[in-house]
Design a protein around this motif. Structure first.
Motif, mmCIF file in Angstrom:
data_model
loop_
_atom_site.group_PDB
_atom_site.id
_atom_site.type_symbol
_atom_site.label_atom_id
_atom_site.label_comp_id
_atom_site.label_asym_id
_atom_site.label_seq_id
_atom_site.Cartn_x
_atom_site.Cartn_y
_atom_site.Cartn_z
ATOM 1 N N ALA A 133 -18.458 37.159 -14.955
ATOM 2 C CA ALA A 133 -17.135 36.636 -15.282
ATOM 3 C C ALA A 133 -16.043 37.531 -14.707
ATOM 4 O O ALA A 133 -15.041 37.045 -14.162
ATOM 5 N N VAL A 134 -16.217 38.846 -14.800
ATOM 6 C CA VAL A 134 -15.254 39.786 -14.228
ATOM 7 C C VAL A 134 -15.220 39.646 -12.711
ATOM 8 O O VAL A 134 -14.149 39.584 -12.086
ATOM 9 N N PHE A 135 -16.384 39.595 -12.105
ATOM 10 C CA PHE A 135 -16.487 39.447 -10.646
ATOM 11 C C PHE A 135 -15.771 38.197 -10.170
ATOM 12 O O PHE A 135 -14.980 38.227 -9.221
ATOM 13 N N ASN A 136 -16.015 37.070 -10.832
ATOM 14 C CA ASN A 136 -15.423 35.808 -10.397
ATOM 15 C C ASN A 136 -13.902 35.884 -10.399
ATOM 16 O O ASN A 136 -13.244 35.543 -9.402
ATOM 17 N N LEU A 137 -13.328 36.341 -11.498
ATOM 18 C CA LEU A 137 -11.874 36.334 -11.609
ATOM 19 C C LEU A 137 -11.222 37.330 -10.661
ATOM 20 O O LEU A 137 -10.259 36.996 -9.960
ATOM 21 N N PHE A 138 -11.731 38.549 -10.599
ATOM 22 C CA PHE A 138 -11.100 39.540 -9.736
ATOM 23 C C PHE A 138 -11.292 39.203 -8.260
ATOM 24 O O PHE A 138 -10.345 39.308 -7.459
ATOM 25 N N ALA A 139 -12.484 38.781 -7.858
ATOM 26 C CA ALA A 139 -12.744 38.497 -6.446
ATOM 27 C C ALA A 139 -11.922 37.311 -5.967
ATOM 28 O O ALA A 139 -11.342 37.346 -4.870
ATOM 29 N N VAL A 140 -11.847 36.248 -6.769
ATOM 30 C CA VAL A 140 -11.075 35.069 -6.371
ATOM 31 C C VAL A 140 -9.581 35.362 -6.415
ATOM 32 O O VAL A 140 -8.812 34.908 -5.560
ATOM 33 N N THR A 141 -9.131 36.129 -7.405
ATOM 34 C CA THR A 141 -7.722 36.521 -7.467
ATOM 35 C C THR A 141 -7.315 37.313 -6.233
ATOM 36 O O THR A 141 -6.260 37.060 -5.629
ATOM 37 N N VAL A 142 -8.131 38.270 -5.843
ATOM 38 C CA VAL A 142 -7.847 39.059 -4.647
ATOM 39 C C VAL A 142 -7.808 38.164 -3.416
ATOM 40 O O VAL A 142 -6.955 38.325 -2.535
ATOM 41 N N PHE A 143 -8.715 37.196 -3.345
ATOM 42 C CA PHE A 143 -8.731 36.285 -2.195
ATOM 43 C C PHE A 143 -7.406 35.545 -2.065
ATOM 44 O O PHE A 143 -6.787 35.537 -0.996
ATOM 45 N N TRP A 144 -6.952 34.904 -3.148
ATOM 46 C CA TRP A 144 -5.735 34.105 -3.044
ATOM 47 C C TRP A 144 -4.495 34.971 -2.861
ATOM 48 O O TRP A 144 -3.525 34.553 -2.191
ATOM 49 N N SER A 145 -4.486 36.169 -3.421
ATOM 50 C CA SER A 145 -3.372 37.083 -3.159
ATOM 51 C C SER A 145 -3.309 37.421 -1.671
ATOM 52 O O SER A 145 -2.228 37.462 -1.071
ATOM 53 N N PHE A 146 -4.459 37.659 -1.077
ATOM 54 C CA PHE A 146 -4.529 37.964 0.354
ATOM 55 C C PHE A 146 -4.105 36.757 1.188
ATOM 56 O O PHE A 146 -3.422 36.890 2.207
ATOM 57 N N MET A 147 -4.498 35.549 0.763
ATOM 58 C CA MET A 147 -4.078 34.346 1.485
ATOM 59 C C MET A 147 -2.558 34.197 1.475
ATOM 60 O O MET A 147 -1.962 33.728 2.446
ATOM 61 N N ALA A 148 -1.911 34.590 0.373
ATOM 62 C CA ALA A 148 -0.449 34.527 0.310
ATOM 63 C C ALA A 148 0.190 35.550 1.224
ATOM 64 O O ALA A 148 1.373 35.422 1.574
ATOM 65 N N ASP A 149 -0.549 36.591 1.622
ATOM 66 C CA ASP A 149 -0.085 37.509 2.654
ATOM 67 C C ASP A 149 -0.241 36.911 4.043
ATOM 68 O O ASP A 149 0.580 37.134 4.940
ATOM 69 N N VAL A 150 -1.307 36.142 4.243
ATOM 70 C CA VAL A 150 -1.623 35.601 5.576
ATOM 71 C C VAL A 150 -0.773 34.374 5.896
ATOM 72 O O VAL A 150 -0.313 34.208 7.036
ATOM 73 N N PHE A 151 -0.531 33.493 4.924
ATOM 74 C CA PHE A 151 0.165 32.225 5.157
ATOM 75 C C PHE A 151 1.479 32.183 4.379
ATOM 76 O O PHE A 151 1.546 32.627 3.241
ATOM 77 N N LEU A 208 -8.755 39.084 9.298
ATOM 78 C CA LEU A 208 -7.500 38.451 8.876
ATOM 79 C C LEU A 208 -6.346 39.438 8.734
ATOM 80 O O LEU A 208 -5.187 39.015 8.666
ATOM 81 N N ARG A 209 -6.632 40.716 8.687
ATOM 82 C CA ARG A 209 -5.567 41.713 8.512
ATOM 83 C C ARG A 209 -4.441 41.581 9.523
ATOM 84 O O ARG A 209 -3.249 41.632 9.149
ATOM 85 N N PRO A 210 -4.711 41.443 10.833
ATOM 86 C CA PRO A 210 -3.600 41.326 11.792
ATOM 87 C C PRO A 210 -2.685 40.139 11.513
ATOM 88 O O PRO A 210 -1.473 40.213 11.749
ATOM 89 N N TRP A 211 -3.239 39.054 11.008
ATOM 90 C CA TRP A 211 -2.403 37.882 10.720
ATOM 91 C C TRP A 211 -1.512 38.121 9.510
ATOM 92 O O TRP A 211 -0.374 37.635 9.474
ATOM 93 N N ALA A 212 -1.993 38.857 8.534
ATOM 94 C CA ALA A 212 -1.159 39.206 7.388
ATOM 95 C C ALA A 212 0.006 40.100 7.833
ATOM 96 O O ALA A 212 1.151 39.911 7.405
ATOM 97 N N MET A 213 -0.272 41.055 8.703
ATOM 98 C CA MET A 213 0.777 41.935 9.216
ATOM 99 C C MET A 213 1.799 41.143 10.026
ATOM 100 O O MET A 213 3.008 41.397 9.935
ATOM 101 N N ARG A 214 1.347 40.176 10.792
ATOM 102 C CA ARG A 214 2.254 39.350 11.597
ATOM 103 C C ARG A 214 3.175 38.534 10.701
ATOM 104 O O ARG A 214 4.387 38.444 10.952
ATOM 105 N N ARG A 215 2.629 37.948 9.651
ATOM 106 C CA ARG A 215 3.439 37.149 8.735
ATOM 107 C C ARG A 215 4.499 38.007 8.056
ATOM 108 O O ARG A 215 5.655 37.598 7.899
ATOM 109 N N GLU A 216 4.129 39.220 7.662
ATOM 110 C CA GLU A 216 5.086 40.123 7.020
ATOM 111 C C GLU A 216 6.207 40.523 7.969
ATOM 112 O O GLU A 216 7.370 40.616 7.567
ATOM 113 N N ARG A 217 5.885 40.748 9.226
ATOM 114 C CA ARG A 217 6.935 41.076 10.202
ATOM 115 C C ARG A 217 7.882 39.899 10.411
ATOM 116 O O ARG A 217 9.107 40.070 10.468
#
Length: 439
Positions: A133-151, A208-217
């Motif tokens: 249960a801990v794994f599911n919530l933290f791993a998926v939360t981190v994923f969508w937070s990262f997606m909000a950095d990329v897109f 995906l890291r370079p795309w997150a950096m590009r979006r932030e710039r």
């Protein structure tokens, strides 16, 4: 398919995002049937350690009668303990460090559970239930937070439906892997299969890291490759102070409530009709397959169109109204097969519409809200709802299924009211279409 190909050509990071979410949910859904079978197990010695069973016996009550309540309580306590740890990790380390660390820790835990299941240590079932249960919530939360950095917001409306569909395909493949391999490999070896999928997630993060950096710039945002700073408890303050975050927390709290009440009724059925761990695992895998099949259809045919044309309102309010109607039917006729049907509709509506709708909103807030406040909502608030309603179910269940579902009607009304507040509050957020960088 034409729109999907166009989206892929317009958004190269979509490929890696699809693979990332597919691998994450496939790895989780390999584990979920095992976890659910543990929660529904009638063998308390498999779930709880011997010392706890001995203490309960001396106190004069059967621990097995409170299995889910104890497991959900343990999960909530684990969330409270780990939330400041996660907040400190996000505050003190840059994205390139804390994202891989989260997944490496989960992989190491799976290897540890592989050893526990092979050796037959008492209490392994309960520990695995809580950890999953801990794994599911933290791993998926981190994923969508990262997606909000990329897109950004406009891209999110275009691609989140497809990304969600990639995850749903993973959620379909995961239970299938479990169904096929659990009899051949055994439960312990399935954990290593899941660890392999998490290793693929690490590769996707790097790509995906370079795309997150590009979006932030492009949008003049803070560089995520630097430590965020701030308090480890900043997420709690943000949720309390900001109307949108408060409304999201209320919606999720009651949304978890309707799911928890259904989950507990389903667990009682499984305990009665599927007493062995293997049979229970196969049952839950079948239900997961049905949920994710319906989710995939909605994601491919409806989610993208709704978000682009009408925004988040129908994506949030539609599932809430459907759940409310489902509980009204269950209160009138609490048949076991109807419980399963409403369970499928409830989870499919959450995964295909409500979840992508909420996640697009995080592309329009600052990074501290995106990582810290979102983590509080998706972990502490989520499991707080679990804890509240699993004990509420225990109290109401003595009056019969009809009373459980009548109570669920009021919970569903709370979820609908919260979704309406989210729709109102999000209108105050900035719209990225008005930014010069998007012109």
């Amino acid at each position: 398919m034409h729109r999907f190909r166009a989206a892929l050509s317009d958004s190269p990071p979509l490929w890696w995002s699809l693979l990332y979410f597919f691998s994450l949910l496939c790895g989780y859904y390999v584990l979920r049937p095992v976890r659910d079978a543990m929660g529904a197990s009638g063998d308390a010695a498999t779930v709880f350690p011997r010392w706890l069973l001995a203490w309960a016996e001396g106190a004069g009550f059967a621990l097995g009668e409170y299995t889910l309540q104890i497991l959900f309580t343990g999960t909530f306590v684990a969330m409270l303990v780990l939330q400041p740890v996660y907040g400190g990790l996000v505050a003190r380390f840059p994205r390139r460090v804390f994202l891989p660390v989260v997944y490496l820790v989960f992989i190491a835990c799976l290897v540890g559970f592989y050893w526990l299941f092979h050796t037959g240590v008492s209490g392994r079932g309960g520990a695995f239930f809580i950890w999953t249960a801990v794994f599911n919530l933290f791993a998926v939360t981190v994923f969508w937070s990262f997606m909000a950095d990329v897109f950004d917001n406009q891209h999110a409306k275009l691609v989140y439906g497809y990304i969600g569909a990639g995850g749903t395909i993973g959620a379909l493949v995961g239970p299938l892997i479990t169904q096929v391999l659990v009899g051949r490999l055994g439960i312990a070896n399935l954990l290593l299969v899941s660890a392999g999928f998490l290793a693929v997630c690490l590769l996707c993060i790097l790509r995906l890291r370079p795309w997150a950096m590009r979006r932030e710039r492009l949008h003049g945002e803070a560089n995520g490759e630097q430590a965020m700073g701030g308090s480890v408890l900043a997420g709690l303050k943000l949720v309390w102070q900001r109307p949108l975050l408060r409304a999201l927390a209320v919606t999720l709290f009651f949304g978890v409530g309707v799911g928890t009440l259904l989950y507990n009724e389903q667990a009682a059925i499984v305990k009665q009709f599927y007493p062995s761990p293997e049979a229970g695992t196969r049952y839950y895998a079948t239900v997961d397959w049905a949920v994710n099949g319906l989710t995939l259809l909605i994601q491919l045919l409806l989610t993208r169109w709704l978000l682009r044309r009408y925004g988040v309102a129908p994506a949030l309010l539609g599932p809430a109204v459907a759940i409310l109607l489902g509980y009204c039917m269950l209160a009138a006729s609490p048949l076991p097969v109807l419980v399963a049907i409403v369970q499928v509709i409830t989870r499919a509506g959450e995964f295909s519409l409500a979840k992508p709708g909420r996640e697009t909103l995080y592309t329009r807030v600052d990074r501290e809200s995106r990582y810290k406040a979102k983590a509080v909502i998706d972990t502490v608030v989520y499991r707080g709802g679990d804890l509240t309603f699993v004990w509420l179910h225990k109290l109401v269940a003595v009056l019969g299924s009809s009373m459980v579902f009548a109570t669920g009607i009021f919970v569903a009304l709370g979820m609908t009211a919260g979704a309406w507040q989210v729709v109102r509050a999000q209108r105050e957020l900035p719209d990225e279409r008005n930014k010069p960088d998007e012109a």
